[in-house]
Design a protein around this motif. Structure first.
Motif, PDB file in Angstrom:
ATOM      1  N   THR A 159      -5.156   3.110  -9.340  1.00 34.34           N
ATOM      2  CA  THR A 159      -4.508   4.366  -9.728  1.00 34.34           C
ATOM      3  C   THR A 159      -4.132   5.173  -8.504  1.00 34.34           C
ATOM      4  O   THR A 159      -4.962   5.425  -7.620  1.00 34.34           O
ATOM      5  CB  THR A 159      -5.447   5.183 -10.632  1.00 34.34           C
ATOM      6  N   CYS A 160      -2.887   5.595  -8.473  1.00 28.31           N
ATOM      7  CA  CYS A 160      -2.384   6.415  -7.380  1.00 28.31           C
ATOM      8  C   CYS A 160      -3.126   7.756  -7.343  1.00 28.31           C
ATOM      9  O   CYS A 160      -3.305   8.395  -8.379  1.00 28.31           O
ATOM     10  CB  CYS A 160      -0.883   6.642  -7.566  1.00 28.31           C
ATOM     11  N   PRO A 161      -3.532   8.188  -6.152  1.00 26.93           N
ATOM     12  CA  PRO A 161      -4.303   9.427  -6.068  1.00 26.93           C
ATOM     13  C   PRO A 161      -3.469  10.685  -6.287  1.00 26.93           C
ATOM     14  O   PRO A 161      -4.019  11.751  -6.553  1.00 26.93           O
ATOM     15  CB  PRO A 161      -4.844   9.404  -4.631  1.00 26.93           C
ATOM     16  N   THR A 212      -0.220   7.401 -11.685  1.00 27.24           N
ATOM     17  CA  THR A 212       0.284   6.129 -12.200  1.00 27.24           C
ATOM     18  C   THR A 212      -0.653   5.006 -11.756  1.00 27.24           C
ATOM     19  O   THR A 212      -1.116   4.993 -10.622  1.00 27.24           O
ATOM     20  CB  THR A 212       1.709   5.854 -11.684  1.00 27.24           C
ATOM     21  N   SER A 213      -0.908   4.063 -12.649  1.00 29.67           N
ATOM     22  CA  SER A 213      -1.740   2.910 -12.310  1.00 29.67           C
ATOM     23  C   SER A 213      -0.867   1.685 -12.098  1.00 29.67           C
ATOM     24  O   SER A 213       0.177   1.530 -12.746  1.00 29.67           O
ATOM     25  CB  SER A 213      -2.727   2.621 -13.446  1.00 29.67           C
ATOM     26  N   PHE A 214      -1.336   0.836 -11.214  1.00 32.30           N
ATOM     27  CA  PHE A 214      -0.633  -0.408 -10.927  1.00 32.30           C
ATOM     28  C   PHE A 214      -1.595  -1.564 -11.148  1.00 32.30           C
ATOM     29  O   PHE A 214      -2.744  -1.523 -10.688  1.00 32.30           O
ATOM     30  CB  PHE A 214      -0.112  -0.413  -9.484  1.00 32.30           C
ATOM     31  N   ALA A 243       5.841   7.159 -11.813  1.00 36.18           N
ATOM     32  CA  ALA A 243       6.467   6.026 -11.130  1.00 36.18           C
ATOM     33  C   ALA A 243       7.426   5.349 -12.103  1.00 36.18           C
ATOM     34  O   ALA A 243       7.187   5.326 -13.314  1.00 36.18           O
ATOM     35  CB  ALA A 243       5.408   5.043 -10.655  1.00 36.18           C
ATOM     36  N   TYR A 244       8.527   4.852 -11.590  1.00 32.72           N
ATOM     37  CA  TYR A 244       9.526   4.239 -12.451  1.00 32.72           C
ATOM     38  C   TYR A 244       9.679   2.746 -12.217  1.00 32.72           C
ATOM     39  O   TYR A 244      10.481   2.083 -12.864  1.00 32.72           O
ATOM     40  CB  TYR A 244      10.876   4.931 -12.292  1.00 32.72           C
ATOM     41  N   ASP A 275       0.831  -1.209   0.000  1.00 31.49           N
ATOM     42  CA  ASP A 275       0.000   0.000   0.000  1.00 31.49           C
ATOM     43  C   ASP A 275       0.865   1.258   0.000  1.00 31.49           C
ATOM     44  O   ASP A 275       0.760   2.115   0.891  1.00 31.49           O
ATOM     45  CB  ASP A 275      -0.945  -0.009   1.203  1.00 31.49           C
ATOM     46  N   ASN A 276       1.688   1.358  -1.011  1.00 27.01           N
ATOM     47  CA  ASN A 276       2.598   2.492  -1.083  1.00 27.01           C
ATOM     48  C   ASN A 276       3.066   2.679  -2.518  1.00 27.01           C
ATOM     49  O   ASN A 276       3.705   1.800  -3.085  1.00 27.01           O
ATOM     50  CB  ASN A 276       3.820   2.228  -0.184  1.00 27.01           C
ATOM     51  N   CYS A 277       2.730   3.809  -3.083  1.00 31.59           N
ATOM     52  CA  CYS A 277       3.163   4.082  -4.454  1.00 31.59           C
ATOM     53  C   CYS A 277       4.684   4.137  -4.517  1.00 31.59           C
ATOM     54  O   CYS A 277       5.318   4.756  -3.658  1.00 31.59           O
ATOM     55  CB  CYS A 277       2.554   5.393  -4.937  1.00 31.59           C
TER      56      CYS A 277
END
Ligand code: FES
Length: 124
Positions: free
Chosen positions: A65-67, A71-73, A85-86, A45-47
């Protein structure tokens, strides 16, 4: 760490499709469990971009999707959709054992690496 670790999440029968639940006490950042099409998936639970809880984002299909920057995961693998995000985030396999959900931490901590773990990571 050489072996996977497992975490008892309890009974998640009340979790509906498209819903998420956070388990804050697991590993460094907690995990967010997502239910999609009847299956459970767990992500750290951490971008990976700037330390934002992904559980505060939006779940659409298999994409969380990160708020903060969008970036979506993919909840199935932890892989990321692209910048800012990389890299992906750790993906936990979630299984049901005797009616209880159990999250399995992979041997490797990040997706998008060449370290496939038991076939449940995908690389980009
Ligand atoms: S903090 Fe998640 S994309 Fe920037």
């Amino acid at each position: 760490m050489t072996d996977s670790e497992s975490y008892n999440l309890g009974n998640l029968d009340d979790l509906e499709d498209g819903e998420m639940r956070v388990f804050e006490d697991i590993d460094d950042y907690g995990i967010v469990v997502c239910k999609v099409k009847g299956e459970l998936y767990g992500l750290e639970d951490n971008c990976s971009h700037a330390d934002t809880p992904l559980s505060e984002g939006r779940l659409r299909g298999f994409q969380l999707t990160c708020p903060l920057h969008g970036t979506s995961f993919d909840v199935r693998s932890g892989t990321h959709s692209g910048p800012p995000a990389y890299e992906g985030v750790t993906c936990y396999k979630v299984e049901i054992e005797d009616g209880v959900a159990v999250a399995l931490r992979p041997k490797s901590d990040k997706s998008n690496s060449s370290d496939n773990v038991d076939g449940f990571f995908q690389t980009r």
